[in-house]
Design an enzyme around this catalytic site. Structure first.
Site, PDB file in Angstrom:
ATOM      1  N   TYR A  33     -22.404 -45.108   2.692  1.00 33.95           N
ATOM      2  CA  TYR A  33     -22.571 -46.356   0.992  1.00 33.95           C
ATOM      3  C   TYR A  33     -21.868 -45.405   0.245  1.00 33.95           C
ATOM      4  O   TYR A  33     -20.675 -45.445   0.586  1.00 33.95           O
ATOM      5  CB  TYR A  33     -23.487 -45.661   1.008  1.00 33.95           C
ATOM      6  CG  TYR A  33     -24.433 -44.101   0.577  1.00 33.95           C
ATOM      7  CD1 TYR A  33     -23.647 -42.916   1.092  1.00 33.95           C
ATOM      8  CD2 TYR A  33     -23.995 -43.611  -0.569  1.00 33.95           C
ATOM      9  CE1 TYR A  33     -23.143 -41.619   0.100  1.00 33.95           C
ATOM     10  CE2 TYR A  33     -24.370 -42.620  -1.198  1.00 33.95           C
ATOM     11  CZ  TYR A  33     -23.990 -41.744  -0.812  1.00 33.95           C
ATOM     12  OH  TYR A  33     -24.226 -40.177  -1.917  1.00 33.95           O
ATOM     13  N   ARG A  52     -12.500 -47.782  -1.893  1.00 31.41           N
ATOM     14  CA  ARG A  52     -13.271 -46.150  -1.073  1.00 31.41           C
ATOM     15  C   ARG A  52     -14.333 -46.034   0.043  1.00 31.41           C
ATOM     16  O   ARG A  52     -13.654 -45.717   0.635  1.00 31.41           O
ATOM     17  CB  ARG A  52     -14.400 -45.047  -1.797  1.00 31.41           C
ATOM     18  CG  ARG A  52     -14.685 -44.045  -1.436  1.00 31.41           C
ATOM     19  CD  ARG A  52     -15.636 -43.510  -2.569  1.00 31.41           C
ATOM     20  NE  ARG A  52     -16.909 -43.387  -3.321  1.00 31.41           N
ATOM     21  CZ  ARG A  52     -17.311 -43.202  -4.087  1.00 31.41           C
ATOM     22  NH1 ARG A  52     -17.068 -41.732  -4.672  1.00 31.41           N
ATOM     23  NH2 ARG A  52     -17.553 -43.769  -4.749  1.00 31.41           N
ATOM     24  N   ARG A 100     -28.630 -44.721  22.977  1.00 30.09           N
ATOM     25  CA  ARG A 100     -28.407 -43.488  22.170  1.00 30.09           C
ATOM     26  C   ARG A 100     -27.394 -42.346  22.921  1.00 30.09           C
ATOM     27  O   ARG A 100     -27.549 -42.563  24.215  1.00 30.09           O
ATOM     28  CB  ARG A 100     -30.018 -42.345  21.867  1.00 30.09           C
ATOM     29  CG  ARG A 100     -29.442 -41.637  20.948  1.00 30.09           C
ATOM     30  CD  ARG A 100     -30.138 -40.527  20.582  1.00 30.09           C
ATOM     31  NE  ARG A 100     -30.247 -38.997  19.668  1.00 30.09           N
ATOM     32  CZ  ARG A 100     -29.818 -37.812  20.668  1.00 30.09           C
ATOM     33  NH1 ARG A 100     -30.204 -38.093  21.858  1.00 30.09           N
ATOM     34  NH2 ARG A 100     -29.626 -37.131  19.693  1.00 30.09           N
ATOM     35  N   LYS A 144     -17.347 -40.679   2.496  1.00 30.70           N
ATOM     36  CA  LYS A 144     -19.175 -40.593   1.816  1.00 30.70           C
ATOM     37  C   LYS A 144     -19.794 -41.568   2.956  1.00 30.70           C
ATOM     38  O   LYS A 144     -20.248 -42.789   2.826  1.00 30.70           O
ATOM     39  CB  LYS A 144     -19.085 -41.909   0.115  1.00 30.70           C
ATOM     40  CG  LYS A 144     -20.073 -41.891  -0.404  1.00 30.70           C
ATOM     41  CD  LYS A 144     -19.819 -42.785  -1.897  1.00 30.70           C
ATOM     42  CE  LYS A 144     -20.866 -43.274  -2.630  1.00 30.70           C
ATOM     43  NZ  LYS A 144     -21.249 -42.086  -3.329  1.00 30.70           N
ATOM     44  N   GLU A 176     -18.910 -29.334  -6.425  1.00 28.16           N
ATOM     45  CA  GLU A 176     -19.358 -30.559  -7.108  1.00 28.16           C
ATOM     46  C   GLU A 176     -20.883 -30.583  -7.401  1.00 28.16           C
ATOM     47  O   GLU A 176     -21.436 -29.832  -6.548  1.00 28.16           O
ATOM     48  CB  GLU A 176     -19.122 -31.947  -6.327  1.00 28.16           C
ATOM     49  CG  GLU A 176     -19.043 -32.193  -5.441  1.00 28.16           C
ATOM     50  CD  GLU A 176     -18.688 -33.415  -4.298  1.00 28.16           C
ATOM     51  OE1 GLU A 176     -18.476 -34.301  -5.233  1.00 28.16           O
ATOM     52  OE2 GLU A 176     -18.800 -33.522  -3.386  1.00 28.16           O
ATOM     53  N   LEU A 201     -16.401 -35.805  -3.258  1.00 24.16           N
ATOM     54  CA  LEU A 201     -16.066 -37.012  -2.579  1.00 24.16           C
ATOM     55  C   LEU A 201     -14.909 -37.157  -4.165  1.00 24.16           C
ATOM     56  O   LEU A 201     -15.372 -36.658  -5.343  1.00 24.16           O
ATOM     57  CB  LEU A 201     -17.710 -36.985  -3.143  1.00 24.16           C
ATOM     58  CG  LEU A 201     -17.687 -38.985  -2.602  1.00 24.16           C
ATOM     59  CD1 LEU A 201     -17.370 -39.250  -1.502  1.00 24.16           C
ATOM     60  CD2 LEU A 201     -18.728 -39.715  -3.646  1.00 24.16           C
TER      61      LEU A 201
HETATM   62  N1  PLP Z   1     -20.065 -36.763  -5.554  1.00 18.91           N
HETATM   63  C1  PLP Z   1     -20.977 -36.425  -4.932  1.00 18.91           C
HETATM   64  C2  PLP Z   1     -21.786 -35.458  -3.520  1.00 18.91           C
HETATM   65  C3  PLP Z   1     -21.560 -38.373  -4.800  1.00 18.91           C
HETATM   66  O1  PLP Z   1     -22.376 -37.923  -4.174  1.00 18.91           O
HETATM   67  C4  PLP Z   1     -20.909 -38.767  -6.101  1.00 18.91           C
HETATM   68  C5  PLP Z   1     -21.562 -39.847  -5.733  1.00 18.91           C
HETATM   69  O2  PLP Z   1     -22.235 -40.123  -5.426  1.00 18.91           O
HETATM   70  C6  PLP Z   1     -19.950 -38.392  -6.949  1.00 18.91           C
HETATM   71  C7  PLP Z   1     -19.486 -37.226  -6.327  1.00 18.91           C
HETATM   72  C8  PLP Z   1     -20.039 -39.536  -8.126  1.00 18.91           C
HETATM   73  O3  PLP Z   1     -19.289 -40.885  -7.378  1.00 18.91           O
HETATM   74  P1  PLP Z   1     -18.550 -41.802  -8.294  1.00 18.91           P
HETATM   75  O4  PLP Z   1     -18.139 -41.640  -9.185  1.00 18.91           O
HETATM   76  O5  PLP Z   1     -17.812 -42.651  -7.609  1.00 18.91           O
HETATM   77  O6  PLP Z   1     -19.946 -41.994  -8.288  1.00 18.91           O
END
Ligand code: PLP
Length: 281
Positions: A33, A52, A100, A144, A176, A201
């Site tokens: 996503y 991304r 499945r 993601k 994070e 991420l």
């Molecule tokens: N880290 C995680 C785990 C996230 O889910 C997100 C955004 O959903 C971010 C960092 C921040 O990423 P972005 O700046 O691309 O929204």
């Protein structure tokens, strides 16, 4: 009035949007996503998000279900149809519908779903309070994916503690936030944020903000930091697409700085909004 959402080539009222129970996004979280911010009815950081998305799909052996131009047009059409001024657009691509089976199906068309979420993004922010919690996610956090149960459970730990979010910790270091990238500012004014790897991420807002940090001549260290360092920091903040730059006022009940949004985070947020607005498409 209900929203108009996009499902596999069609714009429909949200009540009429349907995806099969055999969709691999539903059965296996086999999906990726993106969330892209909208300001003044325009899209922020388009290139970053679509790049991304392509990378996430590639890492999972999936392809873009439509071209980049078509995807941009879908975003714009949703903004028009929902008269969206500020908020976000959520996009999900799944591996599609198949009986499945753990093995990936062959030649199955991807499912593509998008919807808007109206939200004020530019009001001054109060800042948030976080707890630290173990990072129980898988090892490819650079992709993601929609496997969000672990961060969702971790967010609930924070909520149960009466706080807003959790900074997740692995091997003694903060990775994070549950849906954002984490930063601290040291006594000498250096910004510290974890270096890019499969552990976090690769935030699109992070990349844009670090560019501003360099332009502003602020010192930066990209390295892991501990919760103890965060508690002693002059400032702490996080970045995410629909939050921009937001202060963290407390970590594990310890007040950061004077407990108010810090000057560096506030300045970066203001500059970020100004620059992102100018570049919005
Ligand atoms: N880290 C995680 C785990 C996230 O889910 C997100 C955004 O959903 C971010 C960092 C921040 O990423 P972005 O700046 O691309 O929204």
């Amino acid at each position: 009035m209900s929203r108009i959402v996009y499902v596999n080539g069609e714009y429909v009222p949200e009540e009429e949007a349907k995806v099969s129970i055999f969709d691999r996004g539903f059965l296996f979280a086999d999906a990726v996503y993106e969330v892209t911010a909208v300001l003044d009815g325009k899209i922020l950081e388009w290139e970053g998000h679509v790049n991304r998305l392509e990378r996430s799909l590639g890492e999972l052996g999936m392809t873009m279900p439509v071209t980049r131009d078509e995807l941009l047009e879908i975003h714009r059409e949703l903004i028009r149809r929902n008269t969206l001024d500020q908020g976000g657009i959520y996009l999900q691509v799944t591996r599609g519908v198949a009986d499945r089976d753990f093995a990936f199906p062959k030649d199955t068309p991807e499912t593509l779903v998008l919807f808007t979420q109206a939200r004020n993004l530019t009001d001054p922010k109060d800042g948030i309070k976080v707890i630290s919690a173990p990072d129980i996610r898988w090892q490819r956090r650079d992709i993601k994916t929609v496997q969000l149960l672990a961060p969702s459970m971790t967010k609930m730990l924070a909520k149960k503690a009466g706080k807003d979010d959790a900074w997740m910790v692995e091997d003694g270091y903060v990775t994070e936030g549950t849906s954002n990238n984490a930063y601290i500012v040291t006594e000498d004014g250096t910004i510290v944020t974890r270096n890019l790897s499969n552990s976090i991420l690769h935030g699109i807002t992070r990349a844009a903000v670090l560019k501003l940090v360099a332009e502003q001549g602020i010192k930066l260290e990209e390295r892991p930091f501990t919760v103890e360092e965060a508690k002693k920091a002059k400032e702490a903040f996080f970045t995410a697409a629909t939050a921009f730059v937001c202060s963290v006022l407390e970590v594990d009940n310890v007040t950061i700085g004077d407990g108010k949004p810090g000057p560096i985070a506030t300045r970066l947020n203001d500059i970020y909004i100004e620059e992102a607005r100018k570049a919005a498409i």
